[in-house]
Design a protein around this motif. Structure first.
Motif, PDB file in Angstrom:
ATOM      1  N   ASN A 147      32.013  -7.137  24.680  1.00  0.00           N
ATOM      2  CA  ASN A 147      31.873  -7.266  26.131  1.00  0.00           C
ATOM      3  C   ASN A 147      31.131  -6.056  26.695  1.00  0.00           C
ATOM      4  OD1 ASN A 147      34.025  -9.536  26.339  1.00  0.00           O
ATOM      5  ND2 ASN A 147      35.055  -7.882  25.234  1.00  0.00           N
ATOM      6  N   ALA A 148      29.825  -6.212  26.892  1.00  0.00           N
ATOM      7  CA  ALA A 148      29.013  -5.093  27.361  1.00  0.00           C
ATOM      8  C   ALA A 148      29.383  -4.715  28.794  1.00  0.00           C
ATOM      9  CB  ALA A 148      27.531  -5.424  27.258  1.00  0.00           C
ATOM     10  N   ASP A 149      29.759  -5.689  29.589  1.00  0.00           N
ATOM     11  CA  ASP A 149      30.184  -5.414  30.970  1.00  0.00           C
ATOM     12  C   ASP A 149      31.656  -5.780  31.109  1.00  0.00           C
ATOM     13  OD1 ASP A 149      27.711  -4.685  32.664  1.00  0.00           O
ATOM     14  OD2 ASP A 149      27.034  -6.387  31.461  1.00  0.00           O
ATOM     15  N   CYS A 150      32.448  -4.880  31.641  1.00  0.00           N
ATOM     16  CA  CYS A 150      33.892  -5.113  31.746  1.00  0.00           C
ATOM     17  C   CYS A 150      34.397  -4.856  33.156  1.00  0.00           C
ATOM     18  CB  CYS A 150      34.634  -4.189  30.785  1.00  0.00           C
ATOM     19  SG  CYS A 150      34.421  -4.656  29.067  1.00  0.00           S
ATOM     20  N   GLY A 214      34.402  12.220  24.992  1.00  0.00           N
ATOM     21  CA  GLY A 214      33.659  11.967  23.755  1.00  0.00           C
ATOM     22  C   GLY A 214      34.069  12.900  22.625  1.00  0.00           C
ATOM     23  N   ARG A 215      34.425  14.120  22.961  1.00  0.00           N
ATOM     24  CA  ARG A 215      34.792  15.098  21.931  1.00  0.00           C
ATOM     25  C   ARG A 215      36.162  14.823  21.312  1.00  0.00           C
ATOM     26  NH1 ARG A 215      35.716  18.427  26.696  1.00  0.00           N
ATOM     27  NH2 ARG A 215      33.598  19.226  26.489  1.00  0.00           N
ATOM     28  N   ASP A 216      36.937  13.900  21.907  1.00  0.00           N
ATOM     29  CA  ASP A 216      38.304  13.628  21.433  1.00  0.00           C
ATOM     30  C   ASP A 216      38.394  12.446  20.478  1.00  0.00           C
ATOM     31  OD1 ASP A 216      39.373  15.688  23.101  1.00  0.00           O
ATOM     32  OD2 ASP A 216      39.176  14.330  24.810  1.00  0.00           O
ATOM     33  N   LEU A 217      37.257  11.852  20.154  1.00  0.00           N
ATOM     34  CA  LEU A 217      37.279  10.660  19.299  1.00  0.00           C
ATOM     35  C   LEU A 217      37.986  10.932  17.973  1.00  0.00           C
ATOM     36  CD1 LEU A 217      36.145   7.692  19.091  1.00  0.00           C
ATOM     37  CD2 LEU A 217      34.281   8.669  17.757  1.00  0.00           C
ATOM     38  N   PHE A 218      37.760  12.118  17.420  1.00  0.00           N
ATOM     39  CA  PHE A 218      38.358  12.471  16.129  1.00  0.00           C
ATOM     40  C   PHE A 218      39.615  13.331  16.301  1.00  0.00           C
ATOM     41  CE2 PHE A 218      33.627  12.351  15.295  1.00  0.00           C
ATOM     42  CZ  PHE A 218      33.643  11.067  14.803  1.00  0.00           C
ATOM     43  N   GLY A 219      40.077  13.442  17.539  1.00  0.00           N
ATOM     44  CA  GLY A 219      41.240  14.266  17.832  1.00  0.00           C
ATOM     45  C   GLY A 219      42.535  13.464  17.855  1.00  0.00           C
ATOM     46  N   ASP A 220      43.614  14.159  18.157  1.00  0.00           N
ATOM     47  CA  ASP A 220      44.933  13.512  18.099  1.00  0.00           C
ATOM     48  C   ASP A 220      45.588  13.434  19.484  1.00  0.00           C
ATOM     49  OD1 ASP A 220      47.089  12.258  16.842  1.00  0.00           O
ATOM     50  OD2 ASP A 220      48.186  14.163  16.690  1.00  0.00           O
ATOM     51  N   HIS A 221      44.769  13.207  20.519  1.00  0.00           N
ATOM     52  CA  HIS A 221      45.330  13.026  21.860  1.00  0.00           C
ATOM     53  C   HIS A 221      45.762  11.586  22.079  1.00  0.00           C
ATOM     54  CE1 HIS A 221      43.810  16.993  22.779  1.00  0.00           C
ATOM     55  NE2 HIS A 221      42.629  16.624  22.318  1.00  0.00           N
ATOM     56  N   SER A 222      45.419  10.705  21.157  1.00  0.00           N
ATOM     57  CA  SER A 222      45.617   9.272  21.341  1.00  0.00           C
ATOM     58  C   SER A 222      45.665   8.570  19.988  1.00  0.00           C
ATOM     59  CB  SER A 222      44.436   8.708  22.140  1.00  0.00           C
ATOM     60  OG  SER A 222      43.225   9.013  21.454  1.00  0.00           O
ATOM     61  N   ASP A 223      46.073   7.289  20.020  1.00  0.00           N
ATOM     62  CA  ASP A 223      46.012   6.445  18.816  1.00  0.00           C
ATOM     63  C   ASP A 223      45.068   5.270  19.033  1.00  0.00           C
ATOM     64  OD1 ASP A 223      48.140   7.906  17.395  1.00  0.00           O
ATOM     65  OD2 ASP A 223      49.408   7.128  19.000  1.00  0.00           O
ATOM     66  N   VAL A 224      44.904   4.926  20.312  1.00  0.00           N
ATOM     67  CA  VAL A 224      44.016   3.827  20.704  1.00  0.00           C
ATOM     68  C   VAL A 224      43.142   4.363  21.835  1.00  0.00           C
ATOM     69  CG1 VAL A 224      43.893   1.504  21.717  1.00  0.00           C
ATOM     70  CG2 VAL A 224      45.767   2.088  20.133  1.00  0.00           C
ATOM     71  N   ILE A 225      41.836   4.109  21.768  1.00  0.00           N
ATOM     72  CA  ILE A 225      40.932   4.536  22.844  1.00  0.00           C
ATOM     73  C   ILE A 225      40.229   3.298  23.400  1.00  0.00           C
ATOM     74  CG2 ILE A 225      38.930   5.936  23.462  1.00  0.00           C
ATOM     75  CD1 ILE A 225      39.706   7.900  21.259  1.00  0.00           C
ATOM     76  N   VAL A 226      40.421   3.081  24.697  1.00  0.00           N
ATOM     77  CA  VAL A 226      39.875   1.892  25.350  1.00  0.00           C
ATOM     78  C   VAL A 226      38.587   2.238  26.100  1.00  0.00           C
ATOM     79  CG1 VAL A 226      40.283   0.218  27.212  1.00  0.00           C
ATOM     80  CG2 VAL A 226      42.112   0.757  25.574  1.00  0.00           C
ATOM     81  N   CYS A 227      37.595   1.375  25.972  1.00  0.00           N
ATOM     82  CA  CYS A 227      36.351   1.535  26.730  1.00  0.00           C
ATOM     83  C   CYS A 227      35.674   0.188  26.840  1.00  0.00           C
ATOM     84  CB  CYS A 227      35.420   2.545  26.041  1.00  0.00           C
ATOM     85  SG  CYS A 227      35.034   2.151  24.344  1.00  0.00           S
ATOM     86  N   ASP A 228      34.644   0.106  27.683  1.00  0.00           N
ATOM     87  CA  ASP A 228      33.862  -1.119  27.732  1.00  0.00           C
ATOM     88  C   ASP A 228      33.050  -1.231  26.449  1.00  0.00           C
ATOM     89  OD1 ASP A 228      30.845  -0.266  28.249  1.00  0.00           O
ATOM     90  OD2 ASP A 228      32.133   1.060  29.421  1.00  0.00           O
TER      91      ASP A 228
END
Lengths: 312, 312
Positions: A147-150, A214-228
């Motif tokens: 889904n390119a537009d959300c 963007g810098r947190d993609l490989f970090g441990d602030h989350s388990d799931v990252i939501v985006c469009d």
């Protein structure tokens, strides 16, 4: 359990897919059966060349192939005897419990929506990808391109889908779901993110962990990252390029090994009425094997029923 | 030429900024003068501790500081004696020809728009970042955060700004300008990108090179990559994390050295009536030095006049 595999899908099919099927066979238990969907004669030849008894598999012979560059909707309609179209027919009938293909992603999405269809209540099914954490473990990123537009309500549903996926498939209890944004503060972001944050903050449907960057993609602030799906696709392809750079530079490291898409096998389409997995176009036999095992895990975990229940 | 430097801006200011000024001094020619804007007494102390004659610099003493976390518009209005507010006043008056700060990015944007203002015809000024190419050279990425929501005409203008910047500052002749998208084909992307492609295809204002994807950031398909500020900010921060991973893993390589933000000094705000550069919040003396040199290059190249001409 019957696991359907499109042996015609992917840049290196049918060689890579059939070799992947052989590899997967060794990792499946006795009641898990692979159904190879595609040109049977070609498949049997490859199996015999590799001294593998074709009787280990079931075959559903197909006569058409949807190319990687074909227009998804047209191709699915105009090629009813393609491996992807037949795979979805079998899935809808219940002859197979899950369907996996490294072929045309768009055709897999269209096939899902036309055959098994979206789960009632799910506005837009989503595709996921995996980002390994530096400290071990992983983040699940979604949507990565369906889904390119959300709208804000789509992102909220991706949070539910991602949370259930993380819990069911990767055994992450009460997964922390974050929003990919351009600042940590609530008011940061574009109009979509600004409108989405309050929905995430108020929801009791999952464990919201705030914004990440963007810098947190490989970090441990989350388990799931939501985006469009636009942002997710750019991020996913950038992460893949990191792996390619590491390979070119011959950096040996566990983190880069875990960045290898082959380890994760593919992207499930979450929110449809069956377990569907789409593999990377460049899938190797190892990736195909892991795609089959991910399909198996999706069925075994009862993920689709869990999603149905969450959206009742 | 007088180059204004905010010595109060950045996480490590004023120590890092004053040391950066010393380093920059050695690289500037006799007719390029640094004007240090901030607490004069503190600056002179740091200079003397480092056995550096304060007479090499001009000073404009200020009594307020805009913090990294402050609300940009409020801070600029409420702190007229802050180093950022004073810097823009000097820039508007013409007492300095360029102004650089590693402080509050939002305040730098607001200050630019309120004081020197956008160039007539430029709808939305943009900020750039640099992505090194694996084969050598670099891609210029914009916007990286000034405009989280964009319209097709904004992206078209970013193409003009990026192209002129690449040509003037990095001596790239006829730069190839690409759109960051989720597929190579014209019809790919979200609504923004689908509406933007035809504008790029038809324009004679720069050399359009088609769509690129997340994996192409370090590739040589383009010299300038245009995207909305949300996407660009996510991409920029992800690229930075790649550098951090390489540092942590102790990978020594020229490519990673070039990925270091310190090399490029900062992000210019393109499309305003003066040369303005914003440094990274974590700027080291080396980064400050390169920020000063980038400011100098922007003045020397006549970039602002070139942009004015293009938008006449």
């Amino acid at each position: 359990m019957k696991i359907g595999l499109d042996i015609m899908g992917g840049d290196y099919a049918p060689q890579a897919t059939v070799l992947g099927a052989i590899a997967a066979h060794g990792a499946l238990s006795a009641n898990e059966h692979l159904v190879l969907i595609g040109d049977k004669e070609v498949a049997v030849n490859i199996l015999q060349e590799n001294n593998f008894n074709p009787d280990h598999f079931e075959f559903v012979h197909t006569t058409e192939v949807i190319g990687m560059g074909e227009h998804p909707t047209k191709a699915v309609v105009q090629k009813p005897n393609s491996s992807i179209s037949v795979g979805f027919r079998l899935l809808k009938e219940g002859s197979i419990q899950t369907f996996a293909s490294a072929g045309n992603t768009g055709a897999m999405l269209v096939g899902s929506m036309f055959s098994v269809k979206a789960i009632p209540g799910v506005l837009r099914p989503a595709m996921t990808a995996i980002a390994p954490k530096l400290k071990g473990g992983l983040n699940i990123l979604l949507d990565v391109g369906a889904n390119a537009d959300c709208k804000p309500e789509n992102l909220l549903q991706f949070g539910i889908l991602g949370s259930l996926f993380a819990e069911s498939i990767y055994n992450i209890p009460n997964p922390r779901v974050a929003l990919m944004n351009i600042g940590e503060e609530e008011e940061k972001g574009n109009l979509l993110l600004q409108a989405t944050y309050p929905l995430f903050k108020e929801t009791k449907l999952f464990n919201f962990a705030g914004n990440v960057e963007g810098r947190d993609l490989f970090g441990d602030h989350s388990d799931v990252i939501v985006c469009d799906g636009f942002t997710g696709n750019v991020v996913l392809k950038m992460a893949e390029s990191f792996y390619v750079v590491a390979l070119k530079k011959q950096f040996k490291d566990d983190f880069f090994d875990r960045l290898n898409y082959e380890e994760y096998g593919g992207s499930p389409i979450l929110g449809v009425n069956a377990a569907v997995v789409v593999g990377h176009g460049i899938s190797t036999p190892k990736a195909i094997k892991n795609m089959v095992l991910l399909s198996r895990d999706m069925v075994e975990s009862g993920l689709v029923d869990k999603i149905k229940k969450a959206f009742q």
